[in-house]
Scaffold this active site. Sequence first.
Site, short mmCIF file in Angstrom:
data_model
loop_
_atom_site.label_atom_id
_atom_site.label_comp_id
_atom_site.label_asym_id
_atom_site.label_seq_id
_atom_site.Cartn_x
_atom_site.Cartn_y
_atom_site.Cartn_z
N PRO A 83 0.83 -1.20 0.00
CA PRO A 83 0.00 0.00 0.00
C PRO A 83 0.87 1.25 0.00
O PRO A 83 1.90 1.30 0.67
CB PRO A 83 -0.80 -0.12 1.30
CG PRO A 83 -0.81 -1.58 1.59
CD PRO A 83 0.50 -2.11 1.10
N CYS A 84 0.47 2.24 -0.78
CA CYS A 84 1.26 3.47 -0.91
C CYS A 84 1.08 4.34 0.32
O CYS A 84 -0.03 4.75 0.64
CB CYS A 84 0.82 4.24 -2.16
SG CYS A 84 1.67 5.81 -2.38
N GLN A 85 2.17 4.62 1.01
CA GLN A 85 2.12 5.46 2.21
C GLN A 85 3.20 6.54 2.14
O GLN A 85 4.31 6.28 1.68
CB GLN A 85 2.39 4.62 3.47
CG GLN A 85 1.31 3.60 3.80
CD GLN A 85 1.75 2.73 4.96
OE1 GLN A 85 2.61 1.89 4.81
NE2 GLN A 85 1.17 2.96 6.12
N ASN A 123 2.09 -0.50 -7.77
CA ASN A 123 1.47 0.48 -6.90
C ASN A 123 0.49 1.36 -7.66
O ASN A 123 0.42 1.31 -8.89
CB ASN A 123 2.53 1.35 -6.22
CG ASN A 123 2.24 1.54 -4.74
OD1 ASN A 123 1.30 2.24 -4.39
ND2 ASN A 123 3.03 0.90 -3.88
N THR A 130 3.47 11.09 -4.34
CA THR A 130 3.49 11.00 -2.88
C THR A 130 4.78 11.59 -2.31
O THR A 130 5.87 11.34 -2.82
CB THR A 130 3.33 9.54 -2.42
OG1 THR A 130 2.10 9.03 -2.92
CG2 THR A 130 3.33 9.43 -0.90
#
Length: 411
Positions: A83-85, A123, A130
């Site tokens: 998951p992109c964080q 992703n 981000t």
Amino acid sequence: MKILTYNAISLFSGAMGLDLGIEKAGFDIKVCVEMDKLAAKTIQENSNIPVINKDINKVSTEEILQTAGLSREEVFLVVGGPPCQAFSTAGNRKGLEDFRGNVISNYLRVIKEIQPQFFIMENVRGILSTEMKYVPDEFEEYKDIVNLKGSVVYFLTKEFEKYGYSISFTLFNSANYGVPQKRERVIIFGHKGERIPLPSPTHSSTGDETGNKWVSFSEAIQGLDPDKHDYIELSERMKHYLAFLSGGQYWKHLPEDIVQEAMGKSYFLGGGKTGFYRRLSYDKPSPTLVTSPSMPATMLAHPEELRPLSVQEYARIQQFPDHWKFQGSIMNIYKQIGNAVPVGLGYMAGKTIMDFYKGDYDKTREKTNKIPYSRYKNCSDFEFLPIFEKEIEKNKLSIETNEQIELDLIL
């Protein structure tokens, strides 16, 4: 050492959409790491692959290798879509511990400790913009990229390069690779050696450039039993307004005298709001599947019937085999399918690695590519990285200028 089997390790496996494509390309997945209990049950129900059903923060590399029955040297490929964080400002309180707890950092950890010949990281498009909000002292070299859009991808690229990998990436439109869905995803390829050229699209909207036209929704659902569709009923209000629309239409095509009534307060919101009362078109690929097709702002309705897409149609669009048995409630099944990587996109990624390894590919394909990988510009590594490095220089100059102004004011 000669590779006899193409052993792969899967991280963040979900319902195995990416993995099914990887297997189709000729790889042998030896273990899946997936923390969601129902997704893990889906894997267990449909395969004999061992599953580590835990948060990756609590899974050591040794446990992954032991469960897979592999030594480090036997791992050919690692795949996964963390998951992109952002690396958030919460890290200011927890320091390096918080930074290492980020799931993307854990993907890096596994790659660093196993050192496979190849890796694939998938992703969402948002990862390209981000920002890293914080870096601990151990990563002080990256302080100049904090708060810059795209800094997470730049950080990943530089860290992978430290481990000896050449990196290539872009934003791919799934429809360009035979998937009946215009889903855009970033795929990063890593190789312990020379850079892997990006694969050219095999399909296009008209088919003129590639010889293959995009796969349509009608083609995707061909042969489904019309009496076996599981879905969540729309409200009577939604059905009432949906009845005014035909395939390919959405709220803007409603009769003028009922548009505002149908949209309610949402009518005054900004943006295109294309998800409201949206019906699919039979002759086009599906829009990106979401985790629920019956929500007002992200509706994915059947072209003719007064219902959302069924889980069976969802599975076909994501190219899961018909025999695949998803575990959980209908809502959870929608979520598992909607979050998955389309099998065809996974196959493209796996085939890119396999063809490169065997030397069966066109080395000039990037230069001779006839259509863009996606609708967005400057998303490929050879475009993105030089542009980002210019932003770093601008940021440094801005910081130096501000520091000089503050010094002048003090003096």
